[in-house]
Design an enzyme around this catalytic site. Structure first.
Site, PDB file in Angstrom:
ATOM      1  N   THR A   1      -3.534   3.449  -2.681  1.00  0.00           N
ATOM      2  CA  THR A   1      -3.552   2.342  -1.716  1.00  0.00           C
ATOM      3  C   THR A   1      -2.346   1.418  -1.881  1.00  0.00           C
ATOM      4  O   THR A   1      -2.246   0.395  -1.205  1.00  0.00           O
ATOM      5  CB  THR A   1      -4.846   1.522  -1.838  1.00  0.00           C
ATOM      6  OG1 THR A   1      -4.862   0.872  -3.116  1.00  0.00           O
ATOM      7  CG2 THR A   1      -6.079   2.402  -1.682  1.00  0.00           C
ATOM      8  N   THR A   2      -1.451   1.771  -2.797  1.00  0.00           N
ATOM      9  CA  THR A   2      -0.210   1.015  -2.987  1.00  0.00           C
ATOM     10  C   THR A   2       0.953   2.012  -2.976  1.00  0.00           C
ATOM     11  O   THR A   2       0.756   3.189  -3.262  1.00  0.00           O
ATOM     12  CB  THR A   2      -0.225   0.250  -4.332  1.00  0.00           C
ATOM     13  OG1 THR A   2      -0.606   1.145  -5.375  1.00  0.00           O
ATOM     14  CG2 THR A   2      -1.196  -0.920  -4.290  1.00  0.00           C
TER      15      THR A   2
ATOM     16  N   HIS B   1      -8.523  -0.568 -12.656  1.00  0.00           N
ATOM     17  CA  HIS B   1      -7.998  -1.830 -12.125  1.00  0.00           C
ATOM     18  C   HIS B   1      -8.918  -2.272 -11.004  1.00  0.00           C
ATOM     19  O   HIS B   1      -9.828  -1.531 -10.598  1.00  0.00           O
ATOM     20  CB  HIS B   1      -6.549  -1.646 -11.641  1.00  0.00           C
ATOM     21  CG  HIS B   1      -6.451  -0.679 -10.518  1.00  0.00           C
ATOM     22  ND1 HIS B   1      -6.233   0.667 -10.707  1.00  0.00           N
ATOM     23  CD2 HIS B   1      -6.603  -0.838  -9.171  1.00  0.00           C
ATOM     24  CE1 HIS B   1      -6.228   1.282  -9.545  1.00  0.00           C
ATOM     25  NE2 HIS B   1      -6.461   0.387  -8.587  1.00  0.00           N
TER      26      HIS B   1
ATOM     27  N   HIS C   1       0.341  -7.067  -9.400  1.00  0.00           N
ATOM     28  CA  HIS C   1      -0.474  -6.906  -8.185  1.00  0.00           C
ATOM     29  C   HIS C   1      -1.950  -6.690  -8.472  1.00  0.00           C
ATOM     30  O   HIS C   1      -2.762  -6.628  -7.549  1.00  0.00           O
ATOM     31  CB  HIS C   1       0.078  -5.804  -7.273  1.00  0.00           C
ATOM     32  CG  HIS C   1       0.081  -4.428  -7.887  1.00  0.00           C
ATOM     33  ND1 HIS C   1       1.096  -3.975  -8.695  1.00  0.00           N
ATOM     34  CD2 HIS C   1      -0.809  -3.422  -7.810  1.00  0.00           C
ATOM     35  CE1 HIS C   1       0.829  -2.741  -9.084  1.00  0.00           C
ATOM     36  NE2 HIS C   1      -0.318  -2.390  -8.564  1.00  0.00           N
TER      37      HIS C   1
ATOM     38  N   HIS D   1     -11.470   0.501  -9.319  1.00  0.00           N
ATOM     39  CA  HIS D   1     -10.927   1.863  -9.239  1.00  0.00           C
ATOM     40  C   HIS D   1     -10.740   2.409 -10.648  1.00  0.00           C
ATOM     41  O   HIS D   1      -9.937   1.866 -11.409  1.00  0.00           O
ATOM     42  CB  HIS D   1      -9.576   1.868  -8.503  1.00  0.00           C
ATOM     43  CG  HIS D   1      -9.713   1.596  -7.037  1.00  0.00           C
ATOM     44  ND1 HIS D   1      -8.672   1.154  -6.257  1.00  0.00           N
ATOM     45  CD2 HIS D   1     -10.799   1.738  -6.213  1.00  0.00           C
ATOM     46  CE1 HIS D   1      -9.109   1.029  -5.003  1.00  0.00           C
ATOM     47  NE2 HIS D   1     -10.391   1.361  -4.961  1.00  0.00           N
TER      48      HIS D   1
HETATM   49  O1  1SD Z   1      -3.080   0.226  -6.739  1.00  0.00           O
HETATM   50  C1  1SD Z   1      -3.109   1.259  -7.691  1.00  0.00           C
HETATM   51  C2  1SD Z   1      -1.810   1.239  -8.494  1.00  0.00           C
HETATM   52  O2  1SD Z   1      -1.724   0.056  -9.234  1.00  0.00           O
HETATM   53  C3  1SD Z   1      -1.771   2.412  -9.434  1.00  0.00           C
HETATM   54  O3  1SD Z   1      -2.815   2.230 -10.361  1.00  0.00           O
HETATM   55  C4  1SD Z   1      -2.010   3.678  -8.655  1.00  0.00           C
HETATM   56  C5  1SD Z   1      -2.121   4.875  -9.558  1.00  0.00           C
HETATM   57  O4  1SD Z   1      -0.883   5.144 -10.135  1.00  0.00           O
HETATM   58  O5  1SD Z   1      -3.216   3.617  -7.940  1.00  0.00           O
HETATM   59  C6  1SD Z   1      -3.295   2.600  -7.008  1.00  0.00           C
HETATM   60  S1  1SD Z   1      -4.904   2.814  -6.281  1.00  0.00           S
HETATM   61  O6  1SD Z   1      -4.770   3.772  -5.177  1.00  0.00           O
HETATM   62  O7  1SD Z   1      -5.841   3.275  -7.299  1.00  0.00           O
HETATM   63  N1  1SD Z   1      -5.379   1.452  -5.689  1.00  0.00           N
HETATM   64 ZN    ZN Z   2      -6.821   0.558  -6.609  1.00  0.00          ZN
END
Ligand code: 1SD
Ligand code: ZN
Length: 258
Positions: free
Chosen positions: A200-201, A92, A65, A117
């Site tokens: 956000t996931t 990411h 993703h 992020h």
């Molecule tokens: O989308 C990420 C997810 O991949 C994972 O990194 C998680 C942290 O465990 O964070 C979300 S996010 O809220 O940083 N988008």
């Molecule tokens: Zn993120």
């Protein structure tokens, strides 16, 4: 149609909801930041970025993703109105299609082409799962991108690696990079927004202290477009990897003095 891989239950973000951890909760991310409604908070002083200049050799991977790079727990942030110091865990990105709108957070309705992020956890935790059980256990620093006429040389290692991680689970070792090279110079990081939200996931855990910096990172159109060559698990182009903005539900968004 789902923007996400089967990691996210093969459902579009608007269908995650209650069944998925906190996804139906009241303190969800991302949000649209209405700048004139933000409240100035004098406690939001400058951040200290410890060891952000540290070079490390990471592995970039397509996790189905997004693209993610895990970082050694050496870079630490403090200040910035945080109640603890937090160490960097991974970074990411979220992007659109071919350099079109793709950020998760929006500012006065404006969606930027991409959002970085850098995920941190309170310094005394050793894994993210434990940190997520603490309502302020995780601090994510978010950075927006803007189109520039020039290639950003500091992003070439990442952009170059994308062509070898097109498929889910693809990974590639990076040459030495630092977190500092991915973000604007420190002097430009005193203006930021702060609010309490979630991942956000899924499971959309409501344990995140969010910081969104005003100063964007410049990338050329070609560099931004390069992210669209990645593929989701099912082979579809990995584009539109952002969750739509969520209701504020009475939350206050703060801005730093600067
Ligand atoms: O989308 C990420 C997810 O991949 C994972 O990194 C998680 C942290 O465990 O964070 C979300 S996010 O809220 O940083 N988008
Ligand atoms: Zn993120």
């Amino acid at each position: 149609q789902s923007q996400f891989s089967c990691d996210h239950q093969c459902k579009a973000p608007d269908q995650w909801n209650q069944a998925n951890g906190d996804c139906g909760g009241n303190y969800q991310s991302p949000i649209n930041i209405v700048t004139k409604k933000t409240v100035k908070d004098e406690r939001l002083t400058a951040f200290q970025f410890h060891n952000y200049q540290q070079l490390f050799r990471g592995t970039i991977k397509n996790n189905g993703h997004s693209v993610q790079v895990d970082v050694p727990h050496l870079s630490i942030i403090s200040g910035g109105g945080l109640t603890s110091s937090y160490k960097a865990v991974q970074f990411h990105l979220h992007w659109g299609k071919d350099g079109g709108p793709g950020s998760e957070h929006t500012i006065d309705g404006e969606q930027y082409p991409m959002e970085l992020h850098i995920v941190h956890m309170k310094h005394h935790y050793t894994d993210l799962a434990t940190a997520l059980a603490d309502p302020e256990g995780v601090a994510v620093l978010g950075f927006f991108y803007q189109h520039s006429n020039n290639r950003n040389q500091k992003y070439e290692p990442i952009v170059t690696a994308l062509s070898s991680i097109k498929a889910t689970n693809g990974n590639s070792s990076l040459p030495s990079i630092s977190l500092a090279q991915l973000i604007p110079p420190e002097k430009n990081l005193t203006s930021f927004y702060r609010y309490k939200g979630s991942l956000t996931t899924p499971k959309c855990t409501e344990s995140v202290v969010w910081t969104l910096f005003e100063s964007p990172v410049p990338l050329s159109a070609d560099q931004l477009r390069a992210f669209s060559q990645l593929k989701f698990h099912d082979g579809r182009p990995m584009v539109g990897t952002f969750r739509p903005v969520q209701p504020l539900n009475g939350r206050q968004v703060f801005h730093s003095g600067a």
